[in-house]
Design an enzyme around this catalytic site. Structure first.
Site, PDB file in Angstrom:
ATOM      1  N   THR A  55       0.063   3.615  -2.438  1.00  0.00           N
ATOM      2  CA  THR A  55      -0.747   4.356  -1.467  1.00  0.00           C
ATOM      3  C   THR A  55      -0.298   4.027  -0.046  1.00  0.00           C
ATOM      4  OG1 THR A  55      -2.477   2.681  -1.121  1.00  0.00           O
ATOM      5  CG2 THR A  55      -2.748   4.166  -3.019  1.00  0.00           C
ATOM      6  N   VAL A  57      -2.103   3.471   2.644  1.00  0.00           N
ATOM      7  CA  VAL A  57      -2.851   2.394   3.298  1.00  0.00           C
ATOM      8  C   VAL A  57      -2.338   1.034   2.827  1.00  0.00           C
ATOM      9  CG1 VAL A  57      -5.130   1.383   3.680  1.00  0.00           C
ATOM     10  CG2 VAL A  57      -4.871   3.852   3.626  1.00  0.00           C
ATOM     11  N   CYS A  58      -2.047   0.908   1.549  1.00  0.00           N
ATOM     12  CA  CYS A  58      -1.507  -0.355   1.036  1.00  0.00           C
ATOM     13  C   CYS A  58      -0.133  -0.638   1.639  1.00  0.00           C
ATOM     14  CB  CYS A  58      -1.429  -0.324  -0.482  1.00  0.00           C
ATOM     15  SG  CYS A  58      -3.047  -0.199  -1.294  1.00  0.00           S
ATOM     16  N   GLN A  59       0.685   0.392   1.744  1.00  0.00           N
ATOM     17  CA  GLN A  59       2.004   0.242   2.358  1.00  0.00           C
ATOM     18  C   GLN A  59       1.867  -0.171   3.825  1.00  0.00           C
ATOM     19  OE1 GLN A  59       3.875   4.041   1.666  1.00  0.00           O
ATOM     20  NE2 GLN A  59       4.018   3.690  -0.537  1.00  0.00           N
TER      21      GLN A  59
END
Length: 163
Positions: A55, A57-59
């Site tokens: 995702t 946001v995680c990246q």
């Protein structure tokens, strides 16, 4: 049990983050070479916990912590998710990120021990977005479970306890 949001849905975790001032649970994670990873003795540690590197946001979180890493003396940052270690290693390699330690929890009870495994919702079994900062001896200095999975953590607050 704590709660966070995944989209419009409230999601429960299997427990609570470790309490401030307590000794954090020991952990063994798996790095990109499938070797064991644990807290390095004598170093401060930031655990960047997230659901999946798939995702945006995680990246963004992994990139943000990688950008902060060079300015943090005697501190390791471990990117923790349930992803297979190759997935995170491939992402970090493609992005030129080498300042973080990859720590897949796919073989361990990390999510339960740290209270961050999502217990319900469509992503149950993955880790909720959280940050845990540990002192050199493993004492918990800072924790944050984000109010929603799609919200980045407070990077400044995590780093501030190390200043």
């Amino acid at each position: 049990m704590a709660t966070t949001q995944l989209g419009e849905n409230t999601v429960h975790t299997v427990g609570e983050l470790p309490a401030l001032g307590t000794k954090a649970p020991d952990f063994t994670l798996t790095n990109g070479d499938f070797a064991d990873v644990s807290k390095t003795a004598g170093k401060r540690t930031i655990l960047d916990i997230f659901p999946t590197i798939a995702t945006g946001v995680c990246q963004a979180g992994v990139k943000a912590f990688a950008g902060l890493a060079p300015g943090l003396e005697n501190t390791e940052i471990i990117a923790v998710s349930q992803d297979l270690p190759l997935a995170v290693a491939n992402f970090c390699g493609a992005e030129g990120i080498d300042a973080l330690v990859i720590g897949s929890a796919f073989r361990s009870g990390f999510g339960t021990d740290y209270g961050v495994t999502m217990a319900d919702g469509k992503w149950r079994g993955l880790l909720a977005r959280a940050v845990v900062v540990l002192d050199t001896d493993g004492t918990v200095l800072h924790t944050q479970l984000t109010p929603a999975i799609g919200v980045e953590p407070d990077y400044e607050a995590a780093v501030a306890v190390l200043q």
